[in-house]
Scaffold this active site. Sequence first.
Site, PDB file in Angstrom:
ATOM      1  N   VAL A 178       0.842  -1.196   0.000  1.00 25.04           N
ATOM      2  CA  VAL A 178       0.000   0.000   0.000  1.00 25.04           C
ATOM      3  C   VAL A 178       0.882   1.254   0.000  1.00 25.04           C
ATOM      4  O   VAL A 178       0.560   2.243  -0.658  1.00 25.04           O
ATOM      5  CB  VAL A 178      -0.966   0.009   1.216  1.00 25.04           C
ATOM      6  CG1 VAL A 178      -1.755   1.314   1.280  1.00 25.04           C
ATOM      7  CG2 VAL A 178      -1.917  -1.182   1.149  1.00 25.04           C
ATOM      8  N   CYS A 179       1.989   1.213   0.709  1.00 23.76           N
ATOM      9  CA  CYS A 179       2.857   2.391   0.869  1.00 23.76           C
ATOM     10  C   CYS A 179       3.265   3.038  -0.456  1.00 23.76           C
ATOM     11  O   CYS A 179       3.130   4.255  -0.606  1.00 23.76           O
ATOM     12  CB  CYS A 179       4.084   2.044   1.698  1.00 23.76           C
ATOM     13  SG  CYS A 179       3.687   1.437   3.359  1.00 23.76           S
TER      14      CYS A 179
END
Length: 187
Positions: free
Chosen positions: A46-47
């Site tokens: 996700v980062c």
Amino acid sequence: MSVINTKVKPFKAQAYKAGEFIEVTDANIEGKWAVFFFYPADFTFVCPTELGDVADYYDEFQKMGVEIYSVSTDTHFTHKAWHDSSETIGKIQYTMIGDPTGALTRNFDNMREDMGLADRGTFIVDPDGIIQAVEVTSEGIGRNAVDLLRKVKAAQYVRANPGEVCPAKWEEGDATLAPSLDLVGKI
């Protein structure tokens, strides 16, 4: 305990920006708007989507006088390696702070102590170094740069217009409210 309306604590950290290693301290944010964009770790899932999203709007943040600081408990060396190896991260122009000791992450009360990782936290800081907004989401919930822009605009508007507040879904140019006894029960 909430960090809203508290001053950013003094800090010093190593960072990667524009092909160089630099030192960043609390003095760098004095007199400026800043966003501290914490995330758990480099080379994850996700980062990079979040960091890439913020990178896509970095010029707009800059036009508003806002500096972006992404922060994870990785080192500045790891940030460089990620920047060099990922097309998404390679477009980042803002400062990527390494916080391997977790000192800065703890200053924002944003550490997952059992893991040694930062929570997915966003902090909007005004030119006096006071935290005006906080958003923290769980591991699997990514943030949205467009909504972050909206929140920064609202924070800047409220600072520039004492006595006015921005209602839900406020966008730049929309009507604001002037809290008063006359409004109680009328909204």
